[in-house]
Design a protein around this motif. Sequence first.
Motif, PDB file in Angstrom:
ATOM      1  N   GLU A  89       0.835  -1.197   0.000  1.00 12.15           N
ATOM      2  CA  GLU A  89       0.000   0.000   0.000  1.00 12.15           C
ATOM      3  C   GLU A  89       0.872   1.250   0.000  1.00 12.15           C
ATOM      4  O   GLU A  89       1.818   1.348   0.781  1.00 12.15           O
ATOM      5  N   ILE A  90       0.530   2.197  -0.864  1.00  9.19           N
ATOM      6  CA  ILE A  90       1.301   3.432  -0.965  1.00  9.19           C
ATOM      7  C   ILE A  90       0.367   4.629  -1.137  1.00  9.19           C
ATOM      8  O   ILE A  90      -0.800   4.480  -1.497  1.00  9.19           O
ATOM      9  N   ILE A  91       0.905   5.814  -0.894  1.00  5.05           N
ATOM     10  CA  ILE A  91       0.230   7.075  -1.194  1.00  5.05           C
ATOM     11  C   ILE A  91       1.125   7.805  -2.182  1.00  5.05           C
ATOM     12  O   ILE A  91       2.333   7.939  -1.963  1.00  5.05           O
ATOM     13  N   VAL A  92       0.544   8.268  -3.285  1.00  9.32           N
ATOM     14  CA  VAL A  92       1.326   8.886  -4.359  1.00  9.32           C
ATOM     15  C   VAL A  92       0.732  10.244  -4.725  1.00  9.32           C
ATOM     16  O   VAL A  92      -0.476  10.371  -4.926  1.00  9.32           O
ATOM     17  N   SER A  93       1.589  11.239  -4.814  1.00  9.25           N
ATOM     18  CA  SER A  93       1.137  12.536  -5.321  1.00  9.25           C
ATOM     19  C   SER A  93       0.982  12.431  -6.834  1.00  9.25           C
ATOM     20  O   SER A  93       1.663  11.632  -7.486  1.00  9.25           O
ATOM     21  N   VAL A  94       0.091  13.241  -7.393  1.00 11.85           N
ATOM     22  CA  VAL A  94      -0.191  13.178  -8.826  1.00 11.85           C
ATOM     23  C   VAL A  94      -0.056  14.564  -9.436  1.00 11.85           C
ATOM     24  O   VAL A  94      -0.627  15.533  -8.930  1.00 11.85           O
ATOM     25  N   SER A  95       0.708  14.658 -10.510  1.00  9.51           N
ATOM     26  CA  SER A  95       0.867  15.924 -11.233  1.00  9.51           C
ATOM     27  C   SER A  95      -0.270  16.099 -12.229  1.00  9.51           C
ATOM     28  O   SER A  95      -0.558  15.191 -13.009  1.00  9.51           O
ATOM     29  N   LYS A  96      -0.891  17.265 -12.195  1.00 14.45           N
ATOM     30  CA  LYS A  96      -2.003  17.537 -13.110  1.00 14.45           C
ATOM     31  C   LYS A  96      -1.548  17.503 -14.564  1.00 14.45           C
ATOM     32  O   LYS A  96      -2.306  17.110 -15.457  1.00 14.45           O
ATOM     33  N   ASP A  97      -0.304  17.906 -14.814  1.00 12.74           N
ATOM     34  CA  ASP A  97       0.205  17.939 -16.184  1.00 12.74           C
ATOM     35  C   ASP A  97       0.218  16.547 -16.814  1.00 12.74           C
ATOM     36  O   ASP A  97       0.045  16.396 -18.024  1.00 12.74           O
ATOM     37  N   GLY A  98       0.421  15.526 -15.984  1.00 14.87           N
ATOM     38  CA  GLY A  98       0.493  14.177 -16.519  1.00 14.87           C
ATOM     39  C   GLY A  98      -0.844  13.621 -16.973  1.00 14.87           C
ATOM     40  O   GLY A  98      -0.893  12.661 -17.749  1.00 14.87           O
ATOM     41  N   LEU A  99      -1.935  14.230 -16.508  1.00  9.34           N
ATOM     42  CA  LEU A  99      -3.261  13.712 -16.850  1.00  9.34           C
ATOM     43  C   LEU A  99      -3.567  13.844 -18.338  1.00  9.34           C
ATOM     44  O   LEU A  99      -4.418  13.139 -18.867  1.00  9.34           O
TER      45      LEU A  99
END
Length: 245
Positions: A89-99
């Motif tokens: 189990e992990i928590i990952v930040s997400v970059s909006k640019d990658g969407l």
Amino acid sequence: MNHTTEAEQLSLEGTAAAEPESKEPPHMIARVNAMAIKIAFPFIARQDIRYYLNGVNIRPLDDDTAMIVATDGHRYVVVHDQHGYAEREIIVSVSKDGLKSANAKSTFDVMSNGAACINDEHGMPQFLQPGNSLVEGEFPRIENVASAIGYVEGISGAINPAYLKDALAIGQQFGSIRFFTKDQDSALVFVVGGLGDLEVFGGIMKVRDTFEQLPTWFPKPVPFELAETHSAPRATKRKTRSSKQ
């Protein structure tokens, strides 16, 4: 202005859990459908002091599939990826640019050193997230705040329109959406139709509002006979004017 009461907000607590640095070569610890990340993104908290809510939770399930969860404390979304993989189990930040590169055929891959990227269906990188994307902490157990017991299909209670819009946007991606409600205080739950190997459901907490019924000031219906009486003089007047000409 509408305000969400404390009882209506999700009870979410987490604690930091630092892990010692590993000297082993980085390896992949999670791979999920990039569309699942795109769906979850609007539900991620923004600059919340509960730092663990500022990313998505990727969690392995007992059947070797993966579950992706995002919540800002006022709503949540859960995506089940039947072909997803998570070593732990992990928590990952997400970059909006990658969407912009995320679609149903691409994957979101996370490495043990915190590197994260979106790859196309051939495994070619489409977007590389800068820095370490892993977020330390313990993500709240979504099963402790989300429930389907006692729900029936329909919508009731006051809902934040912006949150409802985000739920409808998911339904637009999948082609259909259904809502379920329990009472005025419980979350409004939604389920969307399947998109490939992805299954999605979520919840929106209700808000308190000043109105609880239809407006009392709106005029009551006029009987048909009275409506006819009111319209007769107007018709006669037009007829008289026409006869003078």
